[in-house]
Design a protein around this motif. Structure first.
Motif, PDB file in Angstrom:
ATOM      1  N   GLY A  92       0.632  -1.062   0.038  1.00  0.00           N
ATOM      2  CA  GLY A  92       0.040  -0.171  -0.020  1.00  0.00           C
ATOM      3  C   GLY A  92       0.897   1.434   0.011  1.00  0.00           C
ATOM      4  N   ALA A  93       0.237   2.354   0.311  1.00  0.00           N
ATOM      5  CA  ALA A  93       0.939   3.742   0.198  1.00  0.00           C
ATOM      6  C   ALA A  93       1.633   3.839   1.279  1.00  0.00           C
ATOM      7  CB  ALA A  93      -0.179   4.670   0.156  1.00  0.00           C
ATOM      8  N   THR A  94       2.726   4.745   0.915  1.00  0.00           N
ATOM      9  CA  THR A  94       3.620   5.055   2.125  1.00  0.00           C
ATOM     10  C   THR A  94       3.448   6.368   2.741  1.00  0.00           C
ATOM     11  OG1 THR A  94       5.371   6.069   0.322  1.00  0.00           O
ATOM     12  CG2 THR A  94       5.515   3.789   0.872  1.00  0.00           C
ATOM     13  N   PRO A  95       3.937   6.875   3.685  1.00  0.00           N
ATOM     14  CA  PRO A  95       4.947   5.893   4.804  1.00  0.00           C
ATOM     15  C   PRO A  95       4.162   4.570   5.104  1.00  0.00           C
ATOM     16  CG  PRO A  95       5.071   8.244   5.320  1.00  0.00           C
ATOM     17  CD  PRO A  95       3.685   8.131   4.496  1.00  0.00           C
ATOM     18  N   SER A  96       4.785   3.461   5.068  1.00  0.00           N
ATOM     19  CA  SER A  96       4.289   2.194   5.461  1.00  0.00           C
ATOM     20  C   SER A  96       4.590   2.107   6.990  1.00  0.00           C
ATOM     21  CB  SER A  96       5.039   1.135   4.855  1.00  0.00           C
ATOM     22  OG  SER A  96       4.740   1.299   3.384  1.00  0.00           O
ATOM     23  N   LEU A  97       3.857   1.113   7.389  1.00  0.00           N
ATOM     24  CA  LEU A  97       3.964   0.941   9.039  1.00  0.00           C
ATOM     25  C   LEU A  97       4.806  -0.335   9.270  1.00  0.00           C
ATOM     26  CD1 LEU A  97       0.467   1.626  10.396  1.00  0.00           C
ATOM     27  CD2 LEU A  97       2.208   3.333   9.915  1.00  0.00           C
ATOM     28  N   LEU A  98       5.470  -0.304  10.215  1.00  0.00           N
ATOM     29  CA  LEU A  98       6.372  -1.586  10.749  1.00  0.00           C
ATOM     30  C   LEU A  98       6.075  -1.877  12.102  1.00  0.00           C
ATOM     31  CD1 LEU A  98       8.099  -4.359   9.923  1.00  0.00           C
ATOM     32  CD2 LEU A  98       9.992  -2.628  10.892  1.00  0.00           C
ATOM     33  N   TRP A  99       5.225  -3.085  12.516  1.00  0.00           N
ATOM     34  CA  TRP A  99       4.896  -3.162  13.998  1.00  0.00           C
ATOM     35  C   TRP A  99       6.146  -4.091  14.645  1.00  0.00           C
ATOM     36  CZ3 TRP A  99       2.064  -2.152  17.886  1.00  0.00           C
ATOM     37  CH2 TRP A  99       1.989  -2.988  18.788  1.00  0.00           C
ATOM     38  N   LEU A 100       6.485  -3.664  15.538  1.00  0.00           N
ATOM     39  CA  LEU A 100       7.400  -4.225  16.580  1.00  0.00           C
ATOM     40  C   LEU A 100       6.781  -4.452  17.848  1.00  0.00           C
ATOM     41  CD1 LEU A 100      10.235  -1.752  15.338  1.00  0.00           C
ATOM     42  CD2 LEU A 100      10.196  -3.873  14.910  1.00  0.00           C
ATOM     43  N   GLY A 101       6.370  -5.614  18.116  1.00  0.00           N
ATOM     44  CA  GLY A 101       5.730  -6.214  19.175  1.00  0.00           C
ATOM     45  C   GLY A 101       6.807  -6.192  20.467  1.00  0.00           C
ATOM     46  N   GLY A 102       5.948  -6.590  21.816  1.00  0.00           N
ATOM     47  CA  GLY A 102       6.857  -6.723  22.890  1.00  0.00           C
ATOM     48  C   GLY A 102       7.358  -8.035  23.377  1.00  0.00           C
ATOM     49  N   TYR A 103       8.098  -8.024  24.242  1.00  0.00           N
ATOM     50  CA  TYR A 103       8.599  -9.184  24.876  1.00  0.00           C
ATOM     51  C   TYR A 103       7.503 -10.504  25.170  1.00  0.00           C
ATOM     52  CZ  TYR A 103      11.969 -12.038  27.728  1.00  0.00           C
ATOM     53  OH  TYR A 103      12.737 -13.053  28.128  1.00  0.00           O
ATOM     54  N   ALA A 104       7.577 -11.530  24.522  1.00  0.00           N
ATOM     55  CA  ALA A 104       6.794 -12.600  24.770  1.00  0.00           C
ATOM     56  C   ALA A 104       5.364 -12.387  24.225  1.00  0.00           C
ATOM     57  CB  ALA A 104       6.803 -13.020  26.084  1.00  0.00           C
ATOM     58  N   SER A 105       5.148 -11.497  23.329  1.00  0.00           N
ATOM     59  CA  SER A 105       3.772 -11.125  22.410  1.00  0.00           C
ATOM     60  C   SER A 105       4.197 -11.715  21.212  1.00  0.00           C
ATOM     61  CB  SER A 105       3.622  -9.658  22.487  1.00  0.00           C
ATOM     62  OG  SER A 105       4.501  -9.141  21.687  1.00  0.00           O
ATOM     63  N   ASP A 106       2.913 -11.702  20.404  1.00  0.00           N
ATOM     64  CA  ASP A 106       3.039 -11.973  18.885  1.00  0.00           C
ATOM     65  C   ASP A 106       2.175 -10.968  18.121  1.00  0.00           C
ATOM     66  OD1 ASP A 106       0.123 -13.174  18.603  1.00  0.00           O
ATOM     67  OD2 ASP A 106       0.902 -14.111  20.242  1.00  0.00           O
ATOM     68  N   MET A 107       2.333 -11.276  16.809  1.00  0.00           N
ATOM     69  CA  MET A 107       1.808 -10.386  15.962  1.00  0.00           C
ATOM     70  C   MET A 107       0.320 -10.582  15.770  1.00  0.00           C
ATOM     71  SD  MET A 107       2.847 -11.886  12.018  1.00  0.00           S
ATOM     72  CE  MET A 107       3.484 -13.608  11.860  1.00  0.00           C
ATOM     73  N   LYS A 108      -0.294 -11.373  16.539  1.00  0.00           N
ATOM     74  CA  LYS A 108      -1.806 -11.607  16.476  1.00  0.00           C
ATOM     75  C   LYS A 108      -2.493 -10.875  17.651  1.00  0.00           C
ATOM     76  CE  LYS A 108      -2.181 -15.894  13.868  1.00  0.00           C
ATOM     77  NZ  LYS A 108      -2.950 -17.381  14.080  1.00  0.00           N
ATOM     78  N   GLY A 109      -1.582  -9.984  18.170  1.00  0.00           N
ATOM     79  CA  GLY A 109      -1.998  -9.197  19.518  1.00  0.00           C
ATOM     80  C   GLY A 109      -3.132  -8.177  19.065  1.00  0.00           C
ATOM     81  N   THR A 110      -3.682  -7.591  19.929  1.00  0.00           N
ATOM     82  CA  THR A 110      -4.832  -6.661  19.577  1.00  0.00           C
ATOM     83  C   THR A 110      -4.472  -5.533  19.098  1.00  0.00           C
ATOM     84  OG1 THR A 110      -6.006  -7.468  21.818  1.00  0.00           O
ATOM     85  CG2 THR A 110      -6.697  -5.242  20.887  1.00  0.00           C
ATOM     86  N   LYS A 111      -3.355  -4.880  19.285  1.00  0.00           N
ATOM     87  CA  LYS A 111      -2.850  -3.848  18.975  1.00  0.00           C
ATOM     88  C   LYS A 111      -2.209  -3.824  17.405  1.00  0.00           C
ATOM     89  CE  LYS A 111      -0.178  -2.721  22.272  1.00  0.00           C
ATOM     90  NZ  LYS A 111      -0.406  -3.601  23.285  1.00  0.00           N
ATOM     91  N   ALA A 112      -1.657  -5.167  17.070  1.00  0.00           N
ATOM     92  CA  ALA A 112      -0.943  -5.445  15.836  1.00  0.00           C
ATOM     93  C   ALA A 112      -2.170  -5.671  15.096  1.00  0.00           C
ATOM     94  CB  ALA A 112      -0.163  -6.452  15.970  1.00  0.00           C
ATOM     95  N   ALA A 113      -3.014  -6.499  15.571  1.00  0.00           N
ATOM     96  CA  ALA A 113      -4.411  -6.554  14.733  1.00  0.00           C
ATOM     97  C   ALA A 113      -5.165  -5.348  14.164  1.00  0.00           C
ATOM     98  CB  ALA A 113      -5.311  -7.601  15.305  1.00  0.00           C
ATOM     99  N   ARG A 114      -5.353  -4.475  15.116  1.00  0.00           N
ATOM    100  CA  ARG A 114      -5.862  -3.264  14.872  1.00  0.00           C
ATOM    101  C   ARG A 114      -5.166  -2.420  13.739  1.00  0.00           C
ATOM    102  NH1 ARG A 114     -10.067  -0.665  18.119  1.00  0.00           N
ATOM    103  NH2 ARG A 114     -10.400   1.537  17.302  1.00  0.00           N
ATOM    104  N   LEU A 115      -4.022  -2.365  14.112  1.00  0.00           N
ATOM    105  CA  LEU A 115      -3.032  -1.584  13.020  1.00  0.00           C
ATOM    106  C   LEU A 115      -3.264  -2.118  11.590  1.00  0.00           C
ATOM    107  CD1 LEU A 115       0.105  -0.326  14.839  1.00  0.00           C
ATOM    108  CD2 LEU A 115      -1.952   1.061  14.081  1.00  0.00           C
ATOM    109  N   ALA A 116      -3.266  -3.482  11.663  1.00  0.00           N
ATOM    110  CA  ALA A 116      -3.243  -4.362  10.210  1.00  0.00           C
ATOM    111  C   ALA A 116      -4.755  -3.742   9.539  1.00  0.00           C
ATOM    112  CB  ALA A 116      -3.250  -5.916  10.571  1.00  0.00           C
ATOM    113  N   ALA A 117      -5.701  -3.810  10.554  1.00  0.00           N
ATOM    114  CA  ALA A 117      -7.114  -3.604   9.695  1.00  0.00           C
ATOM    115  C   ALA A 117      -7.120  -2.174   9.340  1.00  0.00           C
ATOM    116  CB  ALA A 117      -8.419  -3.862  11.001  1.00  0.00           C
ATOM    117  N   LEU A 118      -6.690  -1.221  10.000  1.00  0.00           N
ATOM    118  CA  LEU A 118      -6.652   0.241   9.858  1.00  0.00           C
ATOM    119  C   LEU A 118      -5.629   0.564   8.496  1.00  0.00           C
ATOM    120  CD1 LEU A 118      -6.921   3.410  10.509  1.00  0.00           C
ATOM    121  CD2 LEU A 118      -4.869   3.137  11.844  1.00  0.00           C
ATOM    122  N   ALA A 119      -4.744  -0.323   8.457  1.00  0.00           N
ATOM    123  CA  ALA A 119      -3.977  -0.071   7.106  1.00  0.00           C
ATOM    124  C   ALA A 119      -4.706  -0.549   5.892  1.00  0.00           C
ATOM    125  CB  ALA A 119      -2.536  -0.713   7.332  1.00  0.00           C
TER     126      ALA A 119
END
Length: 268
Positions: A32-59
């Motif tokens: 998609g359009a730039t600036p793109s977003l890169l999600w960097l999760g927390g310790y012992a978290s994963d990319m299916k977490g609430t905040k990452a999923a919310r950003l994926a839907a927004l993007a």
């Protein structure tokens, strides 16, 4: 949203490292359009977490480029969790960014991910570039030295010496594991030792009721950032996860503002 949208597809994998250090890092990318977003999760978290999923839907709704991934030992990526270090996870972040996104990028780091984001930004600047902006959520840079080691019990110190790791109960799931390698490697990756030149706008969102990363830590971080272009939002009743509806809306607003600011800067 249709289950066939990119945010719901199975992950792709990128091999990082060589020989016995080679590991398969899982990621999901949306073009998609730039600036793109890169999600960097927390310790012992994963990319299916609430905040990452919310950003994926927004993007996906806005047509922005977006990538999220799991560090080795996390989520859908390979490797033992206990082998993880800041250097190792920074290498993975750099490799995923290079393989998936081109053009200006906003680094969004949550908790430990903020440490990774600051290290990644420093590396990008050393190579003549830099991120378009940084959004840091409950940031925990240098957490091994500042937040973990000072609070270790005698029993945990004994475990580190004898077994190479120690554990700590976690309200979020299985016990947290802290390895001697993680702590020692953290000393080689400290970022809060002096002025932190990011070369871009920075927005920090920090809960004041965070039991894991006290808001004083965010204040210490702000004191090391250049005065211009730094926004600190303190959420009086916010916890560490910052995953309530109002927290997620606040995160989205911050992303929109940073993208708008970055677009203006890039167009000059």
């Amino acid at each position: 949203m249709s289950p066939l949208q990119p945010i719901d597809l199975p992950p792709e994998y990128l091999d990082v490292g060589t020989g016995t250090d080679r590991r398969a890092v899982a990621y999901r990318v949306q073009s998609g359009a730039t600036p793109s977003l890169l999600w960097l999760g927390g310790y012992a978290s994963d990319m299916k977490g609430t905040k990452a999923a919310r950003l994926a839907a927004l993007a996906a709704r806005e047509g922005w480029g977006f990538c999220r991934f799991d560090y080795s030992g996390h989520g859908e990526s390979a490797g033992p969790f206990v082998d993880g270090t800041i250097s190792r996870w920074c290498e993975e972040a750099e490799s995923v960014l290079a393989a998936t996104l081109s053009g200006p990028v906003i680094l969004v780091g949550s908790s430990m991910g903020a440490w990774i984001a600051l290290r990644l930004a420093a590396g990008m600047r050393a190579r003549g570039g830099g991120p378009a902006a940084l959004l840091l959520l409950a940031p925990a840079p240098d957490f091994t030295r500042r937040l973990v080691v000072p609070n270790l019990s005698a029993a945990q110190c004994a475990d580190l010496a004898a077994k190479g790791y120690c554990t700590e109960p976690s309200p979020y799931g299985p016990p947290m594991i802290y390895s001697r390698a993680l702590i020692e490697d953290g000393e080689r990756n400290l970022v809060m030792e002096g002025l932190i030149e990011t070369g871009c706008p920075v927005h920090i969102i920090q809960g004041m009721q965070d039991p894991d990363v006290p808001y004083s830590h965010a204040l210490d971080l702000v004191s090391l950032l250049p005065a211009d272009g730094v926004t600190l939002t303190l959420v009086k009743d916010g916890d560490h996860r910052l995953s309530r509806a109002e927290d997620l809306a606040r995160m989205e607003s911050a992303v929109r503002a940073l993208r708008a600011e970055a677009q203006i800067t890039l167009s000059r």
